[in-house]
Scaffold this motif. Structure first.
Motif, PDB file in Angstrom:
ATOM      1  N   HIS A 244     -89.165 -31.832  44.699  1.00 20.84           N
ATOM      2  CA  HIS A 244     -89.469 -32.690  43.547  1.00 20.84           C
ATOM      3  C   HIS A 244     -89.156 -31.966  42.244  1.00 20.84           C
ATOM      4  CE1 HIS A 244     -92.550 -35.457  45.799  1.00 20.84           C
ATOM      5  NE2 HIS A 244     -91.355 -35.438  46.353  1.00 20.84           N
ATOM      6  N   SER A 245     -89.543 -30.723  42.167  1.00 22.37           N
ATOM      7  CA  SER A 245     -89.316 -29.954  40.946  1.00 22.37           C
ATOM      8  C   SER A 245     -87.823 -29.735  40.707  1.00 22.37           C
ATOM      9  CB  SER A 245     -90.032 -28.598  41.041  1.00 22.37           C
ATOM     10  OG  SER A 245     -91.428 -28.767  41.105  1.00 22.37           O
ATOM     11  N   GLU A 246     -87.100 -29.447  41.788  1.00 28.11           N
ATOM     12  CA  GLU A 246     -85.654 -29.233  41.668  1.00 28.11           C
ATOM     13  C   GLU A 246     -84.959 -30.510  41.202  1.00 28.11           C
ATOM     14  OE1 GLU A 246     -81.860 -27.981  44.529  1.00 28.11           O
ATOM     15  OE2 GLU A 246     -83.926 -27.705  45.227  1.00 28.11           O
ATOM     16  N   ALA A 247     -85.380 -31.652  41.784  1.00 32.37           N
ATOM     17  CA  ALA A 247     -84.778 -32.921  41.378  1.00 32.37           C
ATOM     18  C   ALA A 247     -85.067 -33.215  39.912  1.00 32.37           C
ATOM     19  CB  ALA A 247     -85.307 -34.054  42.266  1.00 32.37           C
ATOM     20  N   PHE A 248     -86.258 -32.864  39.448  1.00 34.79           N
ATOM     21  CA  PHE A 248     -86.602 -33.090  38.048  1.00 34.79           C
ATOM     22  C   PHE A 248     -85.720 -32.241  37.144  1.00 34.79           C
ATOM     23  CE2 PHE A 248     -89.011 -31.562  34.347  1.00 34.79           C
ATOM     24  CZ  PHE A 248     -89.165 -32.760  33.666  1.00 34.79           C
ATOM     25  N   GLU A 249     -85.548 -30.970  37.517  1.00 35.12           N
ATOM     26  CA  GLU A 249     -84.731 -30.081  36.695  1.00 35.12           C
ATOM     27  C   GLU A 249     -83.283 -30.545  36.660  1.00 35.12           C
ATOM     28  OE1 GLU A 249     -85.926 -27.865  34.805  1.00 35.12           O
ATOM     29  OE2 GLU A 249     -87.977 -27.807  35.600  1.00 35.12           O
ATOM     30  N   GLN A 250     -82.778 -30.973  37.806  1.00 33.56           N
ATOM     31  CA  GLN A 250     -81.384 -31.426  37.851  1.00 33.56           C
ATOM     32  C   GLN A 250     -81.167 -32.699  37.054  1.00 33.56           C
ATOM     33  OE1 GLN A 250     -80.532 -31.757  42.039  1.00 33.56           O
ATOM     34  NE2 GLN A 250     -80.178 -29.550  42.288  1.00 33.56           N
ATOM     35  N   GLY A 251     -82.221 -33.515  36.951  1.00 35.30           N
ATOM     36  CA  GLY A 251     -82.089 -34.768  36.215  1.00 35.30           C
ATOM     37  C   GLY A 251     -82.611 -34.703  34.800  1.00 35.30           C
ATOM     38  N   SER A 252     -82.886 -33.492  34.329  1.00 33.70           N
ATOM     39  CA  SER A 252     -83.507 -33.365  33.009  1.00 33.70           C
ATOM     40  C   SER A 252     -82.620 -33.884  31.887  1.00 33.70           C
ATOM     41  CB  SER A 252     -83.865 -31.897  32.734  1.00 33.70           C
ATOM     42  OG  SER A 252     -82.700 -31.074  32.779  1.00 33.70           O
ATOM     43  N   GLY A 253     -81.318 -33.926  32.141  1.00 27.89           N
ATOM     44  CA  GLY A 253     -80.425 -34.400  31.101  1.00 27.89           C
ATOM     45  C   GLY A 253     -80.198 -35.898  31.123  1.00 27.89           C
ATOM     46  N   GLN A 254     -80.767 -36.579  32.109  1.00 32.10           N
ATOM     47  CA  GLN A 254     -80.576 -38.022  32.209  1.00 32.10           C
ATOM     48  C   GLN A 254     -81.279 -38.742  31.065  1.00 32.10           C
ATOM     49  OE1 GLN A 254     -81.945 -39.303  36.029  1.00 32.10           O
ATOM     50  NE2 GLN A 254     -80.321 -38.248  37.165  1.00 32.10           N
ATOM     51  N   GLU A 255     -80.691 -39.842  30.668  1.00 30.86           N
ATOM     52  CA  GLU A 255     -81.264 -40.618  29.574  1.00 30.86           C
ATOM     53  C   GLU A 255     -82.578 -41.253  30.002  1.00 30.86           C
ATOM     54  OE1 GLU A 255     -79.997 -44.316  26.587  1.00 30.86           O
ATOM     55  OE2 GLU A 255     -78.631 -43.576  28.135  1.00 30.86           O
ATOM     56  N   LEU A 256     -83.582 -41.188  29.132  1.00 33.60           N
ATOM     57  CA  LEU A 256     -84.881 -41.801  29.410  1.00 33.60           C
ATOM     58  C   LEU A 256     -84.781 -43.312  29.238  1.00 33.60           C
ATOM     59  CD1 LEU A 256     -87.162 -39.237  27.530  1.00 33.60           C
ATOM     60  CD2 LEU A 256     -86.927 -39.516  30.014  1.00 33.60           C
ATOM     61  N   PRO A 257     -85.658 -44.067  29.868  1.00 35.50           N
ATOM     62  CA  PRO A 257     -85.612 -45.524  29.726  1.00 35.50           C
ATOM     63  C   PRO A 257     -85.888 -45.945  28.289  1.00 35.50           C
ATOM     64  CG  PRO A 257     -87.647 -44.850  30.802  1.00 35.50           C
ATOM     65  CD  PRO A 257     -86.785 -43.626  30.738  1.00 35.50           C
ATOM     66  N   SER A 258     -85.421 -47.131  27.950  1.00 36.40           N
ATOM     67  CA  SER A 258     -85.713 -47.662  26.620  1.00 36.40           C
ATOM     68  C   SER A 258     -87.196 -47.977  26.499  1.00 36.40           C
ATOM     69  CB  SER A 258     -84.909 -48.932  26.381  1.00 36.40           C
ATOM     70  OG  SER A 258     -85.363 -49.961  27.251  1.00 36.40           O
ATOM     71  N   ARG A 259     -87.618 -48.171  25.263  1.00 36.75           N
ATOM     72  CA  ARG A 259     -89.033 -48.506  25.050  1.00 36.75           C
ATOM     73  C   ARG A 259     -89.388 -49.802  25.781  1.00 36.75           C
ATOM     74  NH1 ARG A 259     -92.886 -51.078  22.041  1.00 36.75           N
ATOM     75  NH2 ARG A 259     -94.521 -49.782  21.084  1.00 36.75           N
ATOM     76  N   GLU A 260     -88.507 -50.779  25.712  1.00 37.51           N
ATOM     77  CA  GLU A 260     -88.771 -52.058  26.359  1.00 37.51           C
ATOM     78  C   GLU A 260     -88.857 -51.910  27.869  1.00 37.51           C
ATOM     79  OE1 GLU A 260     -86.492 -51.446  24.111  1.00 37.51           O
ATOM     80  OE2 GLU A 260     -87.391 -52.524  22.394  1.00 37.51           O
ATOM     81  N   ALA A 261     -87.983 -51.110  28.448  1.00 34.31           N
ATOM     82  CA  ALA A 261     -87.998 -50.902  29.896  1.00 34.31           C
ATOM     83  C   ALA A 261     -89.261 -50.149  30.320  1.00 34.31           C
ATOM     84  CB  ALA A 261     -86.751 -50.141  30.329  1.00 34.31           C
ATOM     85  N   LEU A 262     -89.658 -49.183  29.492  1.00 29.80           N
ATOM     86  CA  LEU A 262     -90.871 -48.424  29.798  1.00 29.80           C
ATOM     87  C   LEU A 262     -92.097 -49.335  29.775  1.00 29.80           C
ATOM     88  CD1 LEU A 262     -92.337 -45.710  30.283  1.00 29.80           C
ATOM     89  CD2 LEU A 262     -92.460 -45.463  27.787  1.00 29.80           C
ATOM     90  N   VAL A 263     -92.187 -50.170  28.752  1.00 34.74           N
ATOM     91  CA  VAL A 263     -93.326 -51.096  28.657  1.00 34.74           C
ATOM     92  C   VAL A 263     -93.316 -52.061  29.832  1.00 34.74           C
ATOM     93  CG1 VAL A 263     -94.352 -52.969  27.314  1.00 34.74           C
ATOM     94  CG2 VAL A 263     -93.536 -50.894  26.161  1.00 34.74           C
ATOM     95  N   ASP A 264     -92.152 -52.583  30.162  1.00 37.63           N
ATOM     96  CA  ASP A 264     -92.076 -53.547  31.267  1.00 37.63           C
ATOM     97  C   ASP A 264     -92.503 -52.916  32.591  1.00 37.63           C
ATOM     98  OD1 ASP A 264     -91.084 -56.185  32.425  1.00 37.63           O
ATOM     99  OD2 ASP A 264     -89.881 -54.730  33.548  1.00 37.63           O
ATOM    100  N   SER A 265     -92.006 -51.713  32.874  1.00 37.80           N
ATOM    101  CA  SER A 265     -92.374 -51.069  34.139  1.00 37.80           C
ATOM    102  C   SER A 265     -93.858 -50.748  34.171  1.00 37.80           C
ATOM    103  CB  SER A 265     -91.553 -49.805  34.362  1.00 37.80           C
ATOM    104  OG  SER A 265     -91.859 -48.816  33.374  1.00 37.80           O
ATOM    105  N   THR A 266     -94.420 -50.348  33.035  1.00 33.76           N
ATOM    106  CA  THR A 266     -95.854 -50.043  32.974  1.00 33.76           C
ATOM    107  C   THR A 266     -96.676 -51.301  33.233  1.00 33.76           C
ATOM    108  OG1 THR A 266     -95.405 -48.295  31.355  1.00 33.76           O
ATOM    109  CG2 THR A 266     -97.678 -49.044  31.547  1.00 33.76           C
ATOM    110  N   VAL A 267     -96.243 -52.421  32.676  1.00 35.52           N
ATOM    111  CA  VAL A 267     -96.946 -53.684  32.886  1.00 35.52           C
ATOM    112  C   VAL A 267     -96.827 -54.131  34.341  1.00 35.52           C
ATOM    113  CG1 VAL A 267     -96.900 -56.151  32.352  1.00 35.52           C
ATOM    114  CG2 VAL A 267     -96.775 -54.465  30.502  1.00 35.52           C
ATOM    115  N   GLN A 268     -95.638 -54.052  34.905  1.00 34.24           N
ATOM    116  CA  GLN A 268     -95.451 -54.525  36.283  1.00 34.24           C
ATOM    117  C   GLN A 268     -96.194 -53.654  37.301  1.00 34.24           C
ATOM    118  OE1 GLN A 268     -94.273 -57.492  36.734  1.00 34.24           O
ATOM    119  NE2 GLN A 268     -93.843 -57.550  34.524  1.00 34.24           N
TER     120      GLN A 268
END
Length: 709
Positions: free
Chosen positions: A478-502
């Motif tokens: 899990h930690s290795e996957a996180f480090e390897q994906g650290s440069g990936q773009e974070l979700p938009s604010r709208e996507a974050l809110v939607d996933s949190t609600v769902q």
């Protein structure tokens, strides 16, 4: 003992089952009638609804009764003291082995964020000695029975119902209490009132006699429900806090019903204690226990001994009469050549006849032989007429709970949203319960599809080495996957809110898959104690500020989303949720109803759930929340409490290892493969396949469950 009144014994054996449910309708009416029935008009209890006055009356009564039992015990010889200690310990076992169990279902996924319920859960967790196996108040009582040599039916506690040494009347009060625990949505206030009464009484008065006989065999301070155990506050203080919390929330109606429960418990204790004291007083006469023994053995004994005559009459006929009145036979026996009055060591009845070559070898247990010897020893000489033969006690007032079936079968939920709403509570009707079990079978059928070919992280086989090494390896991934994906773009604010609600229908019932492990039989067991501890953590250890559902609601509020209360129908019908957001939550709510039926699958699901975000997902979610200015408290607390060294992930792995090790010891290695397959299926059930063939497997499993009901 009394003539059998099997109602209380049968009810006790039924409601002690961790998957037991009680219908509403007529049975609920019968329970309410029992709780409101007044039987004491002697002026010893205050009238009206003054809880403080009732508390004072309970404490005063308890002190007086404790003195009463000591005054009975102190003048006796050592042999008679031991007899009374054994009888009193057995009489108190149905209640004491389940001390606090009536609180087991007061929390549910629908009310897990309610501060009043958190207070009730804190009280229950204290009784369990939360965090340690076999640390409950009931477990503290078990050494008493073991030391006295009468514990053979004590584990599991449901076996007590088959112990004929325990009078049916001793099951009456615990049977009612445990029955109420299966209807918490209807009887919470009465349960808390009865519980408060038991705390105010403290150590059961009859147990003062047992404690005097066995002062050091157990922690009597733990057996006493009023004392401190696994908490900074005493049991009585926690009970008062729970009562006050419910009264604040629900007002005068709850306060009045709390008094009803308290008054019922005090009256039930009075009635039971008076009868127990009468029993122990009678047992001071050895003829009382001898008469009991003859009544208990008469039925099977009357089938034999047709050729042996006692005073010109076949012994089989004498034994047949013993079922109703053993006095004539005991009188004749005392005059026979089988008995030397006052000299048990010279009496053939307890020597040659029961020896290895005797015709009655192993007919009497060692405990039975002690009863016979004591009776013979008390006979002063050849009896003229009829010696005292221990008159039977008056029968205990029967417990008549007869309406075990619903007024109707009910109907299954029409869709996932309604299922979610109905399953949030502990109580249900047969149609909803069938829906839940069939839903689980279908979900697990889908989870099994292609299990061996799916690259499931759990190893193909379990070994006695256990899962801890695998757990650390998964955390590294899990930690290795996180480090390897650290440069990936974070979700938009709208996507974050939607996933949190769902995720709200799932996250606001955090721990729902473990709700079956609040049951007393599991919550302090070697396998289940860590699962209850996990559930206790998810709900904040009794503190609203640490309650995971409440913390999640705070994040939603920051996002501008204020949802209806979780238990309300409006929550399940809220238009902002997509229907698919209820699929996994309904599985959690369904499987949590069956902690025994699906124990291996729950253990696997629990491991998958606790490990899922540690080291990677939670850390990425933290970055997204922080980027848009939202609180990271929810993911922070999970990334710490779920850790793989001392947290929930470690506990989950240990619970599986304990379960499989115990299974192997009990059933042999042959049972291991099947159980491990079920654990792996449970692990995969957190994220089962969604393809066409997997859905077909789910439908087949559901149909099979329906046809095999």
């Amino acid at each position: 003992m009394s003539a059998p009144t099997a109602e209380a014994r049968a009810v006790y054996g039924r409601v002690i089952d961790p998957e037991a449910t009680l219908p509403g309708g007529g049975l609920l009416d019968e329970l309410r009638a029992e709780l409101t029935l007044s039987r004491h008009d002697d002026g010893d209890e205050p009238a009206g609804g003054d809880l403080d006055a009732l508390r004072q009356a309970a404490a005063a009564w308890s002190a007086a009764q404790a003195l009463r039992f000591r005054e009975l015990y102190d003048p006796l010889d050592a042999e008679t003291r031991a007899v009374l200690a054994r009888r009193a310990a057995l009489a108190c076992a149905p209640l004491s082995l389940m001390s606090g169990a009536w609180l087991q279902w007061l929390s549910s996924p629908g009310n897990a964020d309610d501060p009043a319920v958190l207070g009730m859960l804190a009280l229950y967790a204290s009784d369990l000695g939360v965090g340690n196996p076999r640390a409950s108040r009931g477990d503290a009582y078990l050494p008493v029975l073991r030391h006295l040599g009468v514990s053979e039916n004590a584990v599991p506690a449901g076996r007590l119902a088959a112990d004929q040494r325990i009078d049916d009347g001793h099951f009456r009060m615990p049977a009612v209490l445990l029955a109420t625990s299966r209807r918490p949505d209807d009887l919470t206030a009465e349960i808390l009132g009865a519980d408060l009464c038991l705390r105010e009484v403290g150590l059961l008065p009859a147990l003062t006699l047992v404690r005097a006989e066995l002062p050091a065999v157990t922690r009597w301070d733990v057996v006493d429900p009023a004392t401190r155990h696994a908490s900074a506050r005493t049991g009585l203080e926690l009970a008062l806090a729970a009562v006050e919390g419910l009264s604040r929330r629900d007002g005068e109606d709850a306060a009045a019903r709390i008094v009803v429960g308290f008054r019922w418990a005090l009256q039930a204790l009075r009635e039971w204690t008076d009868r127990l004291c009468a029993e122990l007083t009678a047992a001071c006469d050895p003829a009382f226990e001898m008469a009991e023994l003859m009544r208990q053995r008469a039925r099977e004994g009357s089938a034999y001994h047709h050729s042996f005559a006692l005073e010109g009459r076949p012994l089989a006929e004498w034994l047949g009469d013993c079922r109703t009145d053993p006095a004539p036979m005991l009188a004749a026996l005392s005059r026979s050549r089988l008995v030397r009055p006052g000299r048990p060591d010279r009496s053939p009845l307890v020597n040659g006849l029961v020896g290895e070559g005797g015709r009655m070898f192993r007919v009497f247990s060692p405990e039975d032989l002690q009863v016979v010897r004591r009776w013979i020893g008390a006979l002063s000489g050849p009896a003229e007429g009829t010696p005292p033969a221990g008159a039977a006690l008056d029968a205990a007032r029967p417990l008549r709970l007869t309406a075990w079936h619903h007024d109707g079968d009910g109907r299954p939920p029409k869709d996932l949203r309604e299922a979610y709403h109905l399953l949030l509570n502990r109580t249900d009707d047969p149609a909803v319960r069938r829906y839940a079990k069939e839903y689980v079978h279908g979900w697990l059928g889908r989870s099994r599809h292609g299990l061996d070919d799916a690259g499931t992280p759990l190893p193909a086989r379990w070994t006695p080495r256990g899962l801890r090494p695998w757990l650390v390896e998964m955390h590294d991934r899990h930690s290795e996957a996180f480090e390897q994906g650290s440069g990936q773009e974070l979700p938009s604010r709208e996507a974050l809110v939607d996933s949190t609600v769902q995720l709200a229908p799932l996250t606001l019932i955090d721990g729902a898959w473990l709700k079956g492990f609040t049951d007393y039989a599991h919550a302090s067991s070697e396998v289940g104690h860590s699962l209850f501890d996990t559930y206790w953590d998810e709900l904040g250890n009794g503190e609203a500020r640490l309650n995971h559902p409440l913390i999640y609601r705070e994040v939603l509020h920051e996002m501008g989303v204020d949802l209806p209360p979780t238990a309300s129908r409006a929550f399940a019908e809220w238009e902002g949720f997509r229907d698919a957001s209820f699929e996994l939550p309904v599985y959690w709510l369904s499987i949590g109803r069956f902690p025994q039926t699906f124990m291996p699958e729950v253990l696997g699901l629990n491991l998958a759930m606790e490990l899922s975000g540690v080291g990677g997902t939670y850390r990425r979610a933290r970055l997204a929340l922080k980027k848009y200015g939202f609180s990271t408290g929810f993911v922070d607390i999970h990334n710490t409490v779920d850790n793989v060294a001392t947290g929930h992930s470690a506990w989950a792995a240990d619970a599986i290892d304990t379960f499989l090790s115990s299974l192997t010891a009990a059933q042999g290695a042959g049972a291991l493969d099947a159980a491990w397959e079920r654990v792996r299926t449970g692990y995969r059930s957190l994220n089962p396949p969604t393809g066409f063939r997997a859905r077909q497997a789910a439908r087949r499993a559901t149909r099979h469950a329906m046809t095999s009901r």
